[in-house]
Design a protein around this motif. Structure first.
Motif, PDB file in Angstrom:
ATOM      1  N   LEU A   1       0.832  -1.201   0.000  1.00  0.00           N
ATOM      2  CA  LEU A   1       0.000   0.000   0.000  1.00  0.00           C
ATOM      3  C   LEU A   1       0.863   1.246   0.000  1.00  0.00           C
ATOM      4  O   LEU A   1       1.932   1.281   0.611  1.00  0.00           O
ATOM      5  CB  LEU A   1      -0.898   0.017   1.238  1.00  0.00           C
ATOM      6  CG  LEU A   1      -2.014  -1.022   1.323  1.00  0.00           C
ATOM      7  CD1 LEU A   1      -2.568  -1.059   2.744  1.00  0.00           C
ATOM      8  CD2 LEU A   1      -3.129  -0.705   0.337  1.00  0.00           C
ATOM      9  N   GLY A   2       0.369   2.287  -0.652  1.00  0.00           N
ATOM     10  CA  GLY A   2       1.081   3.555  -0.620  1.00  0.00           C
ATOM     11  C   GLY A   2       0.449   4.534  -1.587  1.00  0.00           C
ATOM     12  O   GLY A   2      -0.179   4.132  -2.575  1.00  0.00           O
TER      13      GLY A   2
ATOM     14  N   LYS B   1       5.975   2.232  -4.733  1.00  0.00           N
ATOM     15  CA  LYS B   1       5.495   0.848  -4.747  1.00  0.00           C
ATOM     16  C   LYS B   1       5.589   0.206  -6.137  1.00  0.00           C
ATOM     17  O   LYS B   1       5.969  -0.962  -6.249  1.00  0.00           O
ATOM     18  CB  LYS B   1       4.072   0.749  -4.192  1.00  0.00           C
ATOM     19  CG  LYS B   1       3.004   1.547  -4.894  1.00  0.00           C
ATOM     20  CD  LYS B   1       1.682   1.469  -4.122  1.00  0.00           C
ATOM     21  CE  LYS B   1       0.554   2.110  -4.912  1.00  0.00           C
ATOM     22  NZ  LYS B   1       0.791   3.558  -5.160  1.00  0.00           N
TER      23      LYS B   1
ATOM     24  N   GLU C   1      -7.258   0.235   0.701  1.00  0.00           N
ATOM     25  CA  GLU C   1      -6.943  -0.330   2.019  1.00  0.00           C
ATOM     26  C   GLU C   1      -7.676  -1.651   2.272  1.00  0.00           C
ATOM     27  O   GLU C   1      -7.160  -2.535   2.953  1.00  0.00           O
ATOM     28  CB  GLU C   1      -7.312   0.669   3.112  1.00  0.00           C
ATOM     29  CG  GLU C   1      -6.454   1.920   3.155  1.00  0.00           C
ATOM     30  CD  GLU C   1      -5.163   1.713   3.941  1.00  0.00           C
ATOM     31  OE1 GLU C   1      -5.071   0.715   4.677  1.00  0.00           O
ATOM     32  OE2 GLU C   1      -4.263   2.557   3.803  1.00  0.00           O
TER      33      GLU C   1
ATOM     34  N   ARG D   1       3.467  -1.178   3.937  1.00  0.00           N
ATOM     35  CA  ARG D   1       3.130   0.213   3.635  1.00  0.00           C
ATOM     36  C   ARG D   1       4.416   0.946   3.269  1.00  0.00           C
ATOM     37  O   ARG D   1       5.411   0.863   3.993  1.00  0.00           O
ATOM     38  CB  ARG D   1       2.435   0.875   4.828  1.00  0.00           C
ATOM     39  CG  ARG D   1       1.102   0.221   5.156  1.00  0.00           C
ATOM     40  CD  ARG D   1       0.425   0.853   6.370  1.00  0.00           C
ATOM     41  NE  ARG D   1      -0.785   0.124   6.713  1.00  0.00           N
ATOM     42  CZ  ARG D   1      -1.972   0.307   6.142  1.00  0.00           C
ATOM     43  NH1 ARG D   1      -2.097   1.247   5.221  1.00  0.00           N
ATOM     44  NH2 ARG D   1      -3.015  -0.415   6.491  1.00  0.00           N
TER      45      ARG D   1
ATOM     46  N   ARG E   1       6.138   4.651   1.843  1.00  0.00           N
ATOM     47  CA  ARG E   1       5.933   6.093   1.729  1.00  0.00           C
ATOM     48  C   ARG E   1       7.281   6.769   1.462  1.00  0.00           C
ATOM     49  O   ARG E   1       8.282   6.447   2.100  1.00  0.00           O
ATOM     50  CB  ARG E   1       5.299   6.638   3.010  1.00  0.00           C
ATOM     51  CG  ARG E   1       4.996   8.131   2.980  1.00  0.00           C
ATOM     52  CD  ARG E   1       4.294   8.570   4.253  1.00  0.00           C
ATOM     53  NE  ARG E   1       2.972   7.981   4.354  1.00  0.00           N
ATOM     54  CZ  ARG E   1       1.880   8.492   3.784  1.00  0.00           C
ATOM     55  NH1 ARG E   1       1.962   9.598   3.064  1.00  0.00           N
ATOM     56  NH2 ARG E   1       0.715   7.905   3.915  1.00  0.00           N
TER      57      ARG E   1
END
Length: 232
Positions: free
Chosen positions: A38-39, A45, A198, A209, A211
């Motif tokens: 996720l990101g 990603k 999500e 995750r 970022r």
């Protein structure tokens, strides 16, 4: 570990304009697991996924898949890795418009060393009845299942999915995710899914995750949910 990424870095630009797509990423995944990454857009990603798939390479660091160091592979060795070990499923399908469903899958089956039975894959994905249709005659969800069939027929060790449901409605998204679960369960295929959604993380074994080019967190789902249970 089946996948190991060690201190992977990827930089675009230089000096004050330099941007790190990946900034010292360390990541690992066991064989046969489903991992959701996720990101936000621009987090790195897709860069990570493409590097694991041999579509891109880090400026520094190492990536190993099933004991094979893929960083440093070039030419025929890199092509062989992508051909034999990796199945890609893209957000916008990338089907060949002038070929039928059967032909889209068959062109990959014919170049694979140890392909799965095409009829079995079409049945598993519930698209056997569409085998003589062209992509333009299919819904988005049906086209995505054809893309999954094309990726799976080569019998890859690793299935990489880029925004798997990004272009689909809720019903089609659930259907496609259900088939990903089936493939993982039936064939034990290690699967990476990158997404903004999500909810999809709830069906993964591992959730990563990312970022600003770095891994922000890694967690394990002790009680996974099925595609039918999650809210999309």
């Amino acid at each position: 570990m089946f996948i190991e990424v060690k201190d992977a870095k990827k930089q675009y630009g230089s000096g004050e304009a330099a941007v790190y797509a990946l900034d010292g990423v360390n990541y690992s995944l066991e064989k046969g697991k489903i991992c959701v990454i996720l990101g936000p857009s621009g987090s790195g990603k897709s860069t990570l996924l493409n590097m694991i798939g041999g579509m891109d390479s880090p400026d520094s660091g190492e990536i190993t898949v099933d004991g094979q160091k893929i960083t440093g592979l070039r030419g025929k060795a890199l092509t062989a890795y992508r051909k034999q070990s990796v199945g890609f499923v893209f957000q916008f399908y990338n089907l060949i418009p002038d070929l039928t469903v059967e032909e889209n899958v068959q062109v990959v089956s014919e170049i694979a060393e140890h392909p799965l039975d095409m009829d079995e894959i079409l049945r598993a994905l519930d698209i056997e009845k569409y085998r003589y249709r062209f992509p333009r005659e299919l819904s988005g969800g049906q086209q995505q299942r054809v893309a999954i069939a094309r990726a799976m027929v080569k019998n890859p060790k690793l299935l990489l999915c880029d925004e798997l449901t990004g272009a689909l409605d809720t019903k089609s998204s659930r259907s496609v995710l259900r088939f990903i679960e089936t493939i993982n369960r039936q064939y034990g295929t290690t699967t990476l899914i990158i997404t903004h959604n999500e909810s999809i993380a709830l069906l993964a074994d591992t959730v990563v995750r990312i970022r600003d080019g770095r891994i922000a967190s890694v967690s394990e789902n002790t009680e996974k949910m099925t595609a039918d249970e999650i809210e999309l």
